[in-house]
Design a protein around this motif. Structure first.
Motif, PDB file in Angstrom:
ATOM      1  N   ASP A  32       9.940  33.830 -99.542  1.00 36.37           N
ATOM      2  CA  ASP A  32      10.173  32.453 -99.103  1.00 36.37           C
ATOM      3  C   ASP A  32      11.060  31.683-100.067  1.00 36.37           C
ATOM      4  O   ASP A  32      11.905  30.876 -99.659  1.00 36.37           O
ATOM      5  N   ILE A  33      10.863  31.926-101.361  1.00 36.29           N
ATOM      6  CA  ILE A  33      11.673  31.210-102.359  1.00 36.29           C
ATOM      7  C   ILE A  33      13.117  31.693-102.330  1.00 36.29           C
ATOM      8  O   ILE A  33      14.061  30.898-102.275  1.00 36.29           O
ATOM      9  N   VAL A  34      13.297  33.005-102.354  1.00 35.42           N
ATOM     10  CA  VAL A  34      14.638  33.575-102.452  1.00 35.42           C
ATOM     11  C   VAL A  34      15.454  33.338-101.190  1.00 35.42           C
ATOM     12  O   VAL A  34      16.659  33.055-101.246  1.00 35.42           O
ATOM     13  N   SER A  35      14.820  33.426-100.018  1.00 34.56           N
ATOM     14  CA  SER A  35      15.552  33.297 -98.753  1.00 34.56           C
ATOM     15  C   SER A  35      16.202  31.932 -98.593  1.00 34.56           C
ATOM     16  O   SER A  35      17.168  31.774 -97.843  1.00 34.56           O
ATOM     17  N   ASP A  36      15.714  30.921 -99.310  1.00 31.29           N
ATOM     18  CA  ASP A  36      16.277  29.571 -99.182  1.00 31.29           C
ATOM     19  C   ASP A  36      17.655  29.441 -99.808  1.00 31.29           C
ATOM     20  O   ASP A  36      18.425  28.548 -99.453  1.00 31.29           O
ATOM     21  N   PHE A  37      17.991  30.310-100.788  1.00 29.28           N
ATOM     22  CA  PHE A  37      19.279  30.111-101.447  1.00 29.28           C
ATOM     23  C   PHE A  37      20.218  31.326-101.361  1.00 29.28           C
ATOM     24  O   PHE A  37      21.343  31.258-101.861  1.00 29.28           O
ATOM     25  N   VAL A  38      19.779  32.450-100.742  1.00 25.53           N
ATOM     26  CA  VAL A  38      20.674  33.615-100.698  1.00 25.53           C
ATOM     27  C   VAL A  38      21.655  33.555 -99.533  1.00 25.53           C
ATOM     28  O   VAL A  38      22.692  34.237 -99.553  1.00 25.53           O
ATOM     29  N   ASN A 190       1.478  19.923 -94.485  1.00 29.10           N
ATOM     30  CA  ASN A 190       2.482  20.465 -93.562  1.00 29.10           C
ATOM     31  C   ASN A 190       3.486  19.424 -93.076  1.00 29.10           C
ATOM     32  O   ASN A 190       4.464  19.762 -92.416  1.00 29.10           O
ATOM     33  N   ASN A 191       3.241  18.165 -93.420  1.00 29.48           N
ATOM     34  CA  ASN A 191       4.128  17.104 -92.931  1.00 29.48           C
ATOM     35  C   ASN A 191       4.550  16.155 -94.046  1.00 29.48           C
ATOM     36  O   ASN A 191       4.681  14.950 -93.831  1.00 29.48           O
ATOM     37  N   SER A 192       4.758  16.707 -95.221  1.00 30.36           N
ATOM     38  CA  SER A 192       5.123  15.869 -96.369  1.00 30.36           C
ATOM     39  C   SER A 192       6.553  16.151 -96.811  1.00 30.36           C
ATOM     40  O   SER A 192       6.820  17.118 -97.532  1.00 30.36           O
ATOM     41  N   ILE A 193       7.471  15.331 -96.369  1.00 28.50           N
ATOM     42  CA  ILE A 193       8.870  15.471 -96.759  1.00 28.50           C
ATOM     43  C   ILE A 193       9.044  15.143 -98.240  1.00 28.50           C
ATOM     44  O   ILE A 193       9.855  15.764 -98.945  1.00 28.50           O
ATOM     45  N   GLU A 194       8.263  14.171 -98.719  1.00 28.52           N
ATOM     46  CA  GLU A 194       8.371  13.772-100.122  1.00 28.52           C
ATOM     47  C   GLU A 194       8.034  14.930-101.062  1.00 28.52           C
ATOM     48  O   GLU A 194       8.721  15.165-102.063  1.00 28.52           O
ATOM     49  N   LEU A 195       6.964  15.668-100.749  1.00 29.49           N
ATOM     50  CA  LEU A 195       6.582  16.794-101.599  1.00 29.49           C
ATOM     51  C   LEU A 195       7.620  17.907-101.538  1.00 29.49           C
ATOM     52  O   LEU A 195       7.901  18.574-102.536  1.00 29.49           O
ATOM     53  N   GLU A 196       8.213  18.102-100.364  1.00 27.98           N
ATOM     54  CA  GLU A 196       9.249  19.117-100.210  1.00 27.98           C
ATOM     55  C   GLU A 196      10.445  18.808-101.106  1.00 27.98           C
ATOM     56  O   GLU A 196      11.003  19.693-101.755  1.00 27.98           O
ATOM     57  N   LYS A 197      10.802  17.535-101.190  1.00 23.00           N
ATOM     58  CA  LYS A 197      11.913  17.130-102.054  1.00 23.00           C
ATOM     59  C   LYS A 197      11.527  17.226-103.527  1.00 23.00           C
ATOM     60  O   LYS A 197      12.330  17.628-104.371  1.00 23.00           O
ATOM     61  N   PHE A 198      10.281  16.868-103.825  1.00 23.92           N
ATOM     62  CA  PHE A 198       9.815  16.853-105.214  1.00 23.92           C
ATOM     63  C   PHE A 198       9.812  18.252-105.816  1.00 23.92           C
ATOM     64  O   PHE A 198      10.122  18.440-106.998  1.00 23.92           O
ATOM     65  N   PHE A 199       9.475  19.274-105.002  1.00 25.60           N
ATOM     66  CA  PHE A 199       9.353  20.642-105.509  1.00 25.60           C
ATOM     67  C   PHE A 199      10.646  21.446-105.354  1.00 25.60           C
ATOM     68  O   PHE A 199      10.611  22.664-105.256  1.00 25.60           O
ATOM     69  N   GLU A 200      11.780  20.769-105.360  1.00 24.79           N
ATOM     70  CA  GLU A 200      13.066  21.454-105.337  1.00 24.79           C
ATOM     71  C   GLU A 200      13.710  21.356-106.713  1.00 24.79           C
ATOM     72  O   GLU A 200      13.748  20.282-107.328  1.00 24.79           O
ATOM     73  N   PHE A 201      14.196  22.498-107.210  1.00 26.31           N
ATOM     74  CA  PHE A 201      14.809  22.518-108.531  1.00 26.31           C
ATOM     75  C   PHE A 201      16.070  23.364-108.498  1.00 26.31           C
ATOM     76  O   PHE A 201      16.026  24.560-108.187  1.00 26.31           O
ATOM     77  N   ASP A 202      17.204  22.749-108.784  1.00 28.61           N
ATOM     78  CA  ASP A 202      18.481  23.467-108.875  1.00 28.61           C
ATOM     79  C   ASP A 202      18.744  24.311-107.629  1.00 28.61           C
ATOM     80  O   ASP A 202      19.167  25.461-107.715  1.00 28.61           O
ATOM     81  N   GLY A 203      18.471  23.730-106.474  1.00 27.29           N
ATOM     82  CA  GLY A 203      18.701  24.436-105.219  1.00 27.29           C
ATOM     83  C   GLY A 203      17.622  25.423-104.833  1.00 27.29           C
ATOM     84  O   GLY A 203      17.705  26.087-103.796  1.00 27.29           O
ATOM     85  N   ILE A 204      16.576  25.542-105.663  1.00 27.61           N
ATOM     86  CA  ILE A 204      15.462  26.461-105.387  1.00 27.61           C
ATOM     87  C   ILE A 204      14.304  25.668-104.803  1.00 27.61           C
ATOM     88  O   ILE A 204      13.795  24.742-105.440  1.00 27.61           O
ATOM     89  N   GLN A 205      13.905  26.009-103.607  1.00 25.28           N
ATOM     90  CA  GLN A 205      12.842  25.278-102.920  1.00 25.28           C
ATOM     91  C   GLN A 205      11.493  25.966-103.175  1.00 25.28           C
ATOM     92  O   GLN A 205      11.256  27.089-102.739  1.00 25.28           O
ATOM     93  N   LEU A 206      10.622  25.281-103.904  1.00 30.43           N
ATOM     94  CA  LEU A 206       9.328  25.858-104.273  1.00 30.43           C
ATOM     95  C   LEU A 206       8.178  25.376-103.399  1.00 30.43           C
ATOM     96  O   LEU A 206       7.079  25.929-103.468  1.00 30.43           O
ATOM     97  N   TRP A 207       8.407  24.354-102.600  1.00 32.10           N
ATOM     98  CA  TRP A 207       7.300  23.714-101.914  1.00 32.10           C
ATOM     99  C   TRP A 207       6.575  24.628-100.942  1.00 32.10           C
ATOM    100  O   TRP A 207       5.335  24.672-100.915  1.00 32.10           O
ATOM    101  N   LYS A 208       7.300  25.393-100.144  1.00 32.64           N
ATOM    102  CA  LYS A 208       6.644  26.232 -99.140  1.00 32.64           C
ATOM    103  C   LYS A 208       5.702  27.239 -99.784  1.00 32.64           C
ATOM    104  O   LYS A 208       4.561  27.428 -99.346  1.00 32.64           O
ATOM    105  N   THR A 209       6.175  27.893-100.849  1.00 25.19           N
ATOM    106  CA  THR A 209       5.338  28.871-101.547  1.00 25.19           C
ATOM    107  C   THR A 209       4.129  28.199-102.181  1.00 25.19           C
ATOM    108  O   THR A 209       3.002  28.696-102.086  1.00 25.19           O
TER     109      THR A 209
END
Length: 325
Positions: A32-38, A190-209
């Motif tokens: 899930d993490i890798v698929s977001d930026f490859v 499952n419906n928190s856009i703020e947390l999704e943005k907060f857990f993003e670092f240098d193009g790596i999305q960590l929130w889903k994991t």
């Protein structure tokens, strides 16, 4: 958890940028993490079963020494709790060590999550207390060898079996409440856009994991935690508790009893900490929400807590080490 995933994802990202591969083979838990930026031009192939995160989250590591050789292995939390429950229950029944309804009116000191073997001298000093000492261990077993059995039997101690104070009706209510809480938590996560943005670092999305891991944690622990609170509330409301003793104020059991009780409480220093000029910046306060007293090993530690953290000197007791003095 997050640091491990972030470090791995950063390494993979750097490797992809350098080598520009057409295929990647990696463990399922990182997909899930890798698929977001490859991107779509790189084929991702995974191995290991999909529910690996659940397996890792539902394990407890057991450590022991076999002679001079340290050994360790993992068992499921479900099996661990079953073993703990049976061990405490059998020991309590055979040797009449259970805290029961007949003890409600006795003066009571509660020790939360204590290893009785490490603090044997402390319990020996309470042998002649004119009330009872209650051992409330939800995470760790109270008795697991002859030494711990002798300490509990010979020093006026009783074991609080949480299961004993939860009725069938309580379990039904807790189950319903657990499902209600989980639904609200899932809706939020499952419906928190703020947390999704907060857990993003240098193009790596960590929130889903992280979200999936967090949901599994809630699913595994919610019901048991509410059962523990129900039993703890029964003990607190019906007993004559004079003092609460613990080793920290951040554990689940410790926080639960601290919030439920209005009696005096003491947190014991449970490990040596030396602070010198070169290391003072790394000195962190061990206690976050303590209400009453801290019992420390030395006057030096007392002075450090007063000087570096502004703790009222009247809240600090110098006792020496209960494990050695």
């Amino acid at each position: 958890f997050l640091m491990e995933k972030l470090i791995f994802a950063t390494k993979i990202k750097n490797v992809i940028n350098e080598l520009k591969p057409r295929k990647i083979f990696l463990e399922r838990r990182y997909e899930d993490i890798v698929s977001d930026f490859v991107g779509n031009n790189i084929e991702i192939n995974t191995f290991l079963k999909k529910d690996l995160v659940r397996d890792d989250s539902d394990k407890i590591k057991i450590k022991f020494n076999f002679g001079k050789h340290p050994l360790s292995f993992k068992i499921s939390k479900k099996l661990y709790k079953k073993i703990k429950k049976n061990t405490d229950s059998i020991s309590s029944t055979i040797y009449d060590l259970s805290f029961t309804e007949k003890d409600f009116n006795k003066k009571t000191i509660i020790f939360v999550e204590f290893n009785t073997e490490l603090f044997s001298k402390l319990f020996q000093s309470l042998k002649d207390y004119d009330g009872i000492v209650v051992l409330a261990n939800y995470r760790r077993p109270t008795i697991w060898n002859k030494e711990t059995l002798d300490i509990v039997r010979n020093n006026n101690c009783k074991i609080f079996n949480f299961e004993r104070f939860v009725s069938k009706e309580d379990k039904i209510n807790v189950k319903n409440l657990s499902e209600e809480f989980l639904k609200k938590i899932l809706d939020f996560l499952n419906n928190s856009i703020e947390l999704e943005k907060f857990f993003e670092f240098d193009g790596i999305q960590l929130w889903k994991t992280f979200r999936d891991w967090l949901i599994i944690k809630y699913q595994i622990q919610m019901f048991d935690s509410l059962l523990m609170i129900s039993a703890g509330k029964e003990l607190v409301e019906k007993s004559d508790i004079r003092c609460l003793v613990s080793l920290n104020d951040i554990g689940v059991t410790e926080k639960m009893f601290s919030e439920l009780t209005n009696c005096d409480s003491i947190i014991l220093q449970h490990g040596f900490k030396e602070t010198i000029t070169d290391t003072i910046r790394f000195d962190k306060l061990d206690y976050v929400n303590f209400k009453d007293k801290l019992a420390v090993w030395s006057k030096r530690r007392k002075d450090e807590l007063i000087k570096n953290f502004g703790i009222d000197e009247n809240k600090i007791i110098v006792t020496g080490s209960p494990r050695h003095d």
